[in-house]
Design a protein around this motif. Structure first.
Motif, PDB file in Angstrom:
ATOM      1  N   PHE A  27       0.760  -1.130   0.315  1.00 24.68           N
ATOM      2  CA  PHE A  27       0.346  -0.095   0.185  1.00 24.68           C
ATOM      3  C   PHE A  27       0.819   1.555  -0.460  1.00 24.68           C
ATOM      4  O   PHE A  27       1.023   1.736   0.961  1.00 24.68           O
ATOM      5  N   ASN A  29       0.210   4.572  -1.729  1.00 18.22           N
ATOM      6  CA  ASN A  29       0.242   5.984  -1.318  1.00 18.22           C
ATOM      7  C   ASN A  29      -1.261   5.762  -0.324  1.00 18.22           C
ATOM      8  O   ASN A  29      -1.582   6.671  -1.331  1.00 18.22           O
ATOM      9  N   VAL A  30      -1.290   5.015   0.727  1.00 15.25           N
ATOM     10  CA  VAL A  30      -2.690   4.627   0.737  1.00 15.25           C
ATOM     11  C   VAL A  30      -3.382   6.182   1.770  1.00 15.25           C
ATOM     12  O   VAL A  30      -4.119   6.582   1.178  1.00 15.25           O
ATOM     13  N   PHE A  31      -2.937   6.556   2.410  1.00 15.89           N
ATOM     14  CA  PHE A  31      -2.479   7.931   3.452  1.00 15.89           C
ATOM     15  C   PHE A  31      -2.239   9.202   2.772  1.00 15.89           C
ATOM     16  O   PHE A  31      -2.846  10.037   3.100  1.00 15.89           O
ATOM     17  N   SER A  32      -1.067   9.321   1.633  1.00 17.63           N
ATOM     18  CA  SER A  32      -0.807  10.288   1.045  1.00 17.63           C
ATOM     19  C   SER A  32      -2.058  11.385  -0.010  1.00 17.63           C
ATOM     20  O   SER A  32      -2.512  11.896  -0.239  1.00 17.63           O
ATOM     21  N   GLN A  33      -2.414   9.501  -0.490  1.00 18.73           N
ATOM     22  CA  GLN A  33      -3.264   9.454  -1.646  1.00 18.73           C
ATOM     23  C   GLN A  33      -4.808   8.476  -2.028  1.00 18.73           C
ATOM     24  O   GLN A  33      -5.746   9.660  -1.908  1.00 18.73           O
ATOM     25  N   GLY A  34      -4.488   8.133  -1.488  1.00 19.44           N
ATOM     26  CA  GLY A  34      -5.978   6.826  -0.899  1.00 19.44           C
ATOM     27  C   GLY A  34      -7.178   7.659  -0.313  1.00 19.44           C
ATOM     28  O   GLY A  34      -8.697   7.828  -0.633  1.00 19.44           O
ATOM     29  N   LEU A  35      -6.909   8.568   1.364  1.00 20.31           N
ATOM     30  CA  LEU A  35      -7.787   8.406   1.947  1.00 20.31           C
ATOM     31  C   LEU A  35      -8.572  10.167   1.375  1.00 20.31           C
ATOM     32  O   LEU A  35      -9.145  10.267   1.521  1.00 20.31           O
ATOM     33  N   PRO A  36      -7.314  10.641   1.015  1.00 16.45           N
ATOM     34  CA  PRO A  36      -8.521  11.899   0.528  1.00 16.45           C
ATOM     35  C   PRO A  36      -9.508  11.629  -0.424  1.00 16.45           C
ATOM     36  O   PRO A  36     -10.402  12.032  -0.606  1.00 16.45           O
ATOM     37  N   TRP A  39     -12.464  10.671   0.235  1.00 17.23           N
ATOM     38  CA  TRP A  39     -13.326  11.309   0.968  1.00 17.23           C
ATOM     39  C   TRP A  39     -13.657  12.336  -0.228  1.00 17.23           C
ATOM     40  O   TRP A  39     -15.313  12.818  -0.045  1.00 17.23           O
TER      41      TRP A  39
END
Length: 52
Positions: A27, A29-36, A39
């Motif tokens: 994973f 780029n889950v936190f930098s690209q995935g979560l935004p 949302w």
């Protein structure tokens, strides 16, 4: 009586590349690209499903 299993055909000029499982990132780029992105998609679709 024929060729053995390891000597069935000669293949020349074929190059194959592989990446070690220890070098892959499951994973990246889950936190930098995935979560935004999740949302953004959710907020754009929520009012189409749930009225205000």
């Amino acid at each position: 009586m024929g060729r053995h299993f390891g000597n069935l055909a000669r293949v020349r000029h074929v190059i194959s590349y592989s990446l070690s499982p220890f070098e892959q990132r499951a994973f990246p780029n889950v936190f930098s690209q995935g979560l935004p992105n999740v949302w953004r998609r959710f907020s754009s679709q929520v009012f189409k499903v749930v009225p205000r």
